[in-house]
Motif scaffolding. Structure first.
Motif, PDB file in Angstrom:
ATOM      1  N   THR A   2       0.800  -1.218   0.000  1.00 15.02           N
ATOM      2  CA  THR A   2       0.000   0.000   0.000  1.00 15.02           C
ATOM      3  C   THR A   2       0.832   1.267   0.000  1.00 15.02           C
ATOM      4  O   THR A   2       0.293   2.350  -0.089  1.00 15.02           O
ATOM      5  CB  THR A   2      -0.912   0.018   1.234  1.00 15.02           C
ATOM      6  N   GLY A   3       2.170   1.155   0.105  1.00 16.03           N
ATOM      7  CA  GLY A   3       3.008   2.340   0.148  1.00 16.03           C
ATOM      8  C   GLY A   3       3.094   3.004  -1.218  1.00 16.03           C
ATOM      9  O   GLY A   3       2.755   2.430  -2.255  1.00 16.03           O
ATOM     10  N   THR A   4       3.556   4.228  -1.252  1.00 17.63           N
ATOM     11  CA  THR A   4       3.732   4.966  -2.495  1.00 17.63           C
ATOM     12  C   THR A   4       5.134   5.538  -2.535  1.00 17.63           C
ATOM     13  O   THR A   4       5.769   5.774  -1.504  1.00 17.63           O
ATOM     14  CB  THR A   4       2.711   6.106  -2.619  1.00 17.63           C
ATOM     15  N   GLY A 215      10.841  -9.548  -3.881  1.00 15.28           N
ATOM     16  CA  GLY A 215      10.613  -8.431  -2.974  1.00 15.28           C
ATOM     17  C   GLY A 215       9.368  -7.659  -3.359  1.00 15.28           C
ATOM     18  O   GLY A 215       8.715  -7.942  -4.371  1.00 15.28           O
ATOM     19  N   PRO A 216       9.015  -6.641  -2.573  1.00 13.52           N
ATOM     20  CA  PRO A 216       7.823  -5.847  -2.867  1.00 13.52           C
ATOM     21  C   PRO A 216       8.034  -4.957  -4.081  1.00 13.52           C
ATOM     22  O   PRO A 216       9.147  -4.809  -4.597  1.00 13.52           O
ATOM     23  CB  PRO A 216       7.627  -5.019  -1.590  1.00 13.52           C
ATOM     24  N   GLU A 217       6.958  -4.328  -4.529  1.00 16.84           N
ATOM     25  CA  GLU A 217       7.016  -3.490  -5.718  1.00 16.84           C
ATOM     26  C   GLU A 217       7.886  -2.262  -5.497  1.00 16.84           C
ATOM     27  O   GLU A 217       8.577  -1.808  -6.399  1.00 16.84           O
ATOM     28  CB  GLU A 217       5.606  -3.061  -6.118  1.00 16.84           C
ATOM     29  N   LEU A 218       7.860  -1.693  -4.283  1.00 17.37           N
ATOM     30  CA  LEU A 218       8.675  -0.534  -3.948  1.00 17.37           C
ATOM     31  C   LEU A 218       9.702  -0.926  -2.902  1.00 17.37           C
ATOM     32  O   LEU A 218       9.390  -1.658  -1.951  1.00 17.37           O
ATOM     33  CB  LEU A 218       7.794   0.610  -3.426  1.00 17.37           C
ATOM     34  N   LEU A 219      10.909  -0.423  -3.052  1.00 17.76           N
ATOM     35  CA  LEU A 219      11.984  -0.731  -2.113  1.00 17.76           C
ATOM     36  C   LEU A 219      11.982   0.317  -1.011  1.00 17.76           C
ATOM     37  O   LEU A 219      12.504   1.418  -1.169  1.00 17.76           O
ATOM     38  CB  LEU A 219      13.335  -0.754  -2.839  1.00 17.76           C
ATOM     39  N   ASP A 220      11.350  -0.033   0.114  1.00 23.86           N
ATOM     40  CA  ASP A 220      11.370   0.853   1.272  1.00 23.86           C
ATOM     41  C   ASP A 220      12.610   0.561   2.095  1.00 23.86           C
ATOM     42  O   ASP A 220      13.350  -0.401   1.847  1.00 23.86           O
ATOM     43  CB  ASP A 220      10.096   0.672   2.106  1.00 23.86           C
ATOM     44  N   LEU A 221      12.852   1.394   3.102  1.00 19.89           N
ATOM     45  CA  LEU A 221      14.089   1.274   3.881  1.00 19.89           C
ATOM     46  C   LEU A 221      14.108   0.016   4.732  1.00 19.89           C
ATOM     47  O   LEU A 221      15.187  -0.538   4.976  1.00 19.89           O
ATOM     48  CB  LEU A 221      14.258   2.523   4.746  1.00 19.89           C
ATOM     49  N   ASP A 222      12.954  -0.451   5.208  1.00 20.60           N
ATOM     50  CA  ASP A 222      12.916  -1.726   5.928  1.00 20.60           C
ATOM     51  C   ASP A 222      13.385  -2.866   5.034  1.00 20.60           C
ATOM     52  O   ASP A 222      14.218  -3.693   5.434  1.00 20.60           O
ATOM     53  CB  ASP A 222      11.493  -2.018   6.421  1.00 20.60           C
ATOM     54  N   ILE A 253      12.354   4.506  -1.574  1.00 17.92           N
ATOM     55  CA  ILE A 253      13.233   5.408  -2.322  1.00 17.92           C
ATOM     56  C   ILE A 253      13.473   4.926  -3.744  1.00 17.92           C
ATOM     57  O   ILE A 253      14.219   5.571  -4.483  1.00 17.92           O
ATOM     58  CB  ILE A 253      14.588   5.605  -1.608  1.00 17.92           C
ATOM     59  N   ALA A 254      12.848   3.816  -4.134  1.00 15.30           N
ATOM     60  CA  ALA A 254      13.034   3.329  -5.503  1.00 15.30           C
ATOM     61  C   ALA A 254      12.003   2.250  -5.811  1.00 15.30           C
ATOM     62  O   ALA A 254      11.475   1.593  -4.913  1.00 15.30           O
ATOM     63  CB  ALA A 254      14.444   2.775  -5.711  1.00 15.30           C
ATOM     64  N   ARG A 255      11.734   2.089  -7.098  1.00 16.74           N
ATOM     65  CA  ARG A 255      10.948   0.946  -7.549  1.00 16.74           C
ATOM     66  C   ARG A 255      11.841  -0.287  -7.604  1.00 16.74           C
ATOM     67  O   ARG A 255      13.033  -0.187  -7.895  1.00 16.74           O
ATOM     68  CB  ARG A 255      10.346   1.217  -8.928  1.00 16.74           C
ATOM     69  N   ASN A 256      11.259  -1.432  -7.344  1.00 19.10           N
ATOM     70  CA  ASN A 256      11.995  -2.696  -7.397  1.00 19.10           C
ATOM     71  C   ASN A 256      11.960  -3.206  -8.829  1.00 19.10           C
ATOM     72  O   ASN A 256      10.930  -3.703  -9.296  1.00 19.10           O
ATOM     73  CB  ASN A 256      11.360  -3.709  -6.441  1.00 19.10           C
ATOM     74  N   VAL A 257      13.085  -3.086  -9.553  1.00 17.28           N
ATOM     75  CA  VAL A 257      13.100  -3.481 -10.962  1.00 17.28           C
ATOM     76  C   VAL A 257      12.995  -4.987 -11.129  1.00 17.28           C
ATOM     77  O   VAL A 257      12.729  -5.473 -12.241  1.00 17.28           O
ATOM     78  CB  VAL A 257      14.380  -2.957 -11.655  1.00 17.28           C
ATOM     79  N   ALA A 258      13.190  -5.752 -10.036  1.00 17.93           N
ATOM     80  CA  ALA A 258      13.054  -7.212 -10.102  1.00 17.93           C
ATOM     81  C   ALA A 258      11.657  -7.672  -9.714  1.00 17.93           C
ATOM     82  O   ALA A 258      11.397  -8.875  -9.670  1.00 17.93           O
ATOM     83  CB  ALA A 258      14.096  -7.883  -9.197  1.00 17.93           C
ATOM     84  N   TYR A 259      10.767  -6.717  -9.441  1.00 17.87           N
ATOM     85  CA  TYR A 259       9.418  -7.084  -8.994  1.00 17.87           C
ATOM     86  C   TYR A 259       8.624  -7.689 -10.146  1.00 17.87           C
ATOM     87  O   TYR A 259       8.647  -7.186 -11.267  1.00 17.87           O
ATOM     88  CB  TYR A 259       8.701  -5.847  -8.465  1.00 17.87           C
ATOM     89  N   ARG A 260       7.915  -8.773  -9.847  1.00 15.55           N
ATOM     90  CA  ARG A 260       7.041  -9.414 -10.815  1.00 15.55           C
ATOM     91  C   ARG A 260       5.663  -9.564 -10.196  1.00 15.55           C
ATOM     92  O   ARG A 260       5.526 -10.223  -9.171  1.00 15.55           O
ATOM     93  CB  ARG A 260       7.582 -10.788 -11.223  1.00 15.55           C
ATOM     94  N   PRO A 261       4.628  -8.937 -10.780  1.00 17.27           N
ATOM     95  CA  PRO A 261       3.278  -9.059 -10.209  1.00 17.27           C
ATOM     96  C   PRO A 261       2.869 -10.513 -10.073  1.00 17.27           C
ATOM     97  O   PRO A 261       3.100 -11.333 -10.962  1.00 17.27           O
ATOM     98  CB  PRO A 261       2.402  -8.329 -11.237  1.00 17.27           C
TER      99      PRO A 261
END
Length: 666
Positions: A2-4, A215-222, A253-261
């Motif tokens: 749910t993060g942006t 990993g998740p769609e967005l790379l958060d600091l956690d 701080i970034a999108r996860n380029v390895a993310y696959r829906p």
């Protein structure tokens, strides 16, 4: 998830790197204070800047990412950090790579070494981290702050943050703040000679560049911290540390380029994620303060939550028995602590809407249960139990549906009976204490009022129009009056939180930001030139006293976008002040100069006020609409309105202007 991702247009980054250090061997033949060069630091800065500006990851504009290689003084770093902090309304990021120094007289401080630093005199030519922390405190406009420190002893930047019993340092008590450090407070950082980056930043760059599989769609600091922690630990390298305040670890701080829906995401609590739920241990009953919290037991397996529900996984250590994970990874990263032997305390991030209307969350906790092999005795046939190593308890994931009642506020602690650790010797399970934290989102609360930061393009602010804004009940269409000014506040009564002390609701305060257009194309620049030419009497002015350290510049926004030269009338003549293109409302522009008779001089800053044009004529309105169309910011009302009954000369001018520019390229 749910993060942006933070708005890159409203965010700022300051990257500081020191790769070369001055030698001190020539001074009295003493080389003990010398510091080795760190050539890989330049690669750190270049790699991070490239990834932060990459539109496939974050897309931070080039002008929003300030790089300081080999800064000459602490004032240079702090001035740039203050300048960017004043401009950031979403996220402020600070990064440092270089040597870190310590002083035995101050056990809680780390000094960020500048090129002239001396190991034997760390308080000279260095920046105490508390100065950086103070700038973060003053950055009142930025909703989220991130500090990443890659140097020796960088764990000291956390102060008493990592201590389970110590107080939280005042400098980190800022909404949405997270600090990542390369090492613990007593450890050295690593810069391998045969690698392009330092050890810590290398793993960070690798994660941002190639992503985190599963990993998740967005790379958060956690998520980044856990990934870097596991990678460095597996390679036997210094272990990073972290501290966060008010869900600062959720900042992406970034999108996860390895993310696959559709791929199975690795849990990164406290983000909502799918996890295996176990059978509930007990049913909690009514809690204090008259609030009712039902923990509905689930059957085995992991059923999908109904619509409107989400899953949260929180893993915690209990201070007793075996600890599968490093305590810093869970007890402090995810905010889980113990009140007694069998009680658990967790911090649960909730959105403003979830707090107001209530919600049901499928919560999965890692808790202590009696060992199933030895029956909680710690022994098997007069020998120590190998399963629990004699600790009598093991760790086990168990889940239940936690019902959050409507009307909770951030900071409140809810008690759920029977959902803590199982007691020893047949004693009943302890209680779970859930402290509510407000999750970062478009709406933020302050008392009974809600606040929303609204970014309005220049043409829409000048011409007026409508914009869609979030409210508690969904969305609302806000009508902007022509001439809406930057820094203004629009009050919408009755759209805040239900009042805690009585009937009715608070208000929604909309804080308007009208950024000065930057990165102008040739067509856009010519359109603004034409607009300025139609208003010859409104070119801006200076007021105050430059030679006593206070001066104010008032600029029309079109003039601020193009840049200008203002003249200040001094006692004996005129002083010329040059303002660069793209200056923003509220900026402090450095100034230095003197009177022509040599009797006075000044070195200070000029406070800039940018003004949106209000009463525009038909010709000016056409130019502004053409400018907005060129930038893809055409006001909705202008697009839907019928053609105005005005002479066609302005439109023909724009057409001829475009034809002229197109012809220049032939």
């Amino acid at each position: 998830m749910t993060g942006t991702l933070p708005d890159p247009r409203a965010s700022r980054a300051v990257l500081v790197g020191v790769s070369r250090y001055q030698r001190h061997a020539a001074r009295a033949g003493d080389d003990e204070g010398a510091l080795d060069d760190l050539p890989t630091v330049r690669n750190n800065i270049a790699g991070l800047r490239r990834l932060l500006q990459d539109t496939s990851r974050w897309g931070l504009p080039r002008a929003h990412c300030r790089v300081l290689n080999q800064p000459s003084s602490s004032a240079e770093v702090l001035d740039v950090l203050r300048e960017q902090a004043d401009r950031a309304t979403d996220t402020l990021l600070f990064y440092f790579a270089g040597h870190g120094l310590i002083d035995d007289r101050d056990e809680d401080e780390v000094y960020l070494a500048l090129p002239g630093a001396d190991r034997l005199r760390p308080n000279r030519e260095s920046i105490p981290f508390k100065w950086i922390r103070n700038e973060f405190l003053d950055a009142s406009r930025a909703r989220r702050k991130v500090a990443i420190i890659d140097c020796c002893y960088s764990g000291r930047a956390l102060g008493t943050w990592m201590s389970p019993d110590g107080p939280t340092p005042d400098g980190l008590e800022i909404f949405g703040t997270c600090v990542l450090t390369a090492t613990a407070r007593t450890r050295l950082a690593l810069a391998p000679d045969n690698e392009p980056y330092t050890a810590f930043t290398g793993e960070l760059i690798e994660a941002l560049k190639n992503g985190i599989p599963d990993g998740p769609e967005l790379l958060d600091l956690d998520t980044l911290y856990r990934h870097i922690y596991q990678r460095l630990r597996a390679r036997g390298r210094p272990i990073p540390k972290r501290g966060e305040r008010d869900t600062g670890g959720l900042v992406a701080i970034a999108r996860n380029v390895a993310y696959r829906p559709g791929a199975r995401s690795t849990p990164s609590a406290p983000h909502p994620t799918v996890a295996s739920g176990q059978k509930s241990a007990a049913d909690p009953s009514r809690t204090g303060a008259g609030a009712q919290f039902n923990a509905a037991p689930q059957s085995g397996g992991a059923p999908h939550p109904p619509a409107g529900r989400r899953r949260v996984v929180i893993e915690a250590g209990d201070g007793g028995g075996r600890q599968r994970h490093d305590p810093d990874t869970f007890e402090r990263v995810f905010g889980v602590q113990e009140r007694s032997t069998s009680d658990l305390s967790v911090e649960l991030p909730l959105s403003v809407r979830e707090c107001v209307f209530g919600t049901t969350i499928d919560l999965t906790l890692e808790r202590s249960v009696p060992c199933g092999v030895c029956g909680g005795t710690g022994e098997v046939v007069n020998s120590r139990c190998l399963t629990c190593s004699g600790a009598k308890r093991n760790r086990q994931l168990s889940g239940f549906a936690l019902r959050i009642p409507a009307g909770v506020r951030a900071g409140q602690t809810l008690r759920v009976r029977g959902q803590g650790n199982h007691g020893e010797g047949g004693h009943s399970a302890g209680d779970l204490y859930v402290t509510v934290r407000e999750k970062a989102g478009p709406l933020r609360s302050a008392g009974d009022n809600l606040h929303y930061q609204l970014t309005v393009p220049m043409a829409l602010a000048a011409l007026g129009g409508t914009m869609r804004i979030p409210i508690l009940d969904g969305h609302e269409v806000l009508r902007l009056e022509p001439g809406t000014q930057p820094g203004s506040t629009i009050l919408v009564q009755g759209q805040g939180l239900p009042r805690a002390a009585g009937a009715g609701r608070g208000n929604l305060e909309i804080h308007v930001d009208v950024p000065t257009p930057t990165d102008l194309t040739a067509t856009q620049r010519l359109l603004l030139d034409e607009f300025v030419a139609t208003r010859p009497d409104d070119r801006g002015d200076l007021s105050g006293d430059l030679f006593r350290g206070y001066a104010f510049a008032r600029l029309p926004m079109a003039v601020a976008a193009l840049g200008t030269t203002l003249r200040y009338k001094a006692y004996d003549g005129t002083v010329t002040v040059r303002l660069q293109p793209g200056v923003q409302h509220g900026d402090r522009v450095p100034f230095s100069g003197g009177r022509t008779d040599g009797l006075g001089s000044s070195a200070g800053s000029i406070r800039v006020t940018v003004v949106v044009p209000a009463a525009v004529r038909a010709t000016e309105r056409e130019i502004l609409r053409a400018f907005a169309e060129e930038r893809g910011e055409l006001p909705p009302t202008a697009a839907a309105a019928p053609p105005p009954r005005v002479p066609r000369q302005p439109r023909r001018f724009v057409d001829r202007l475009r034809d002229h520019i197109d012809g220049l390229g032939d």
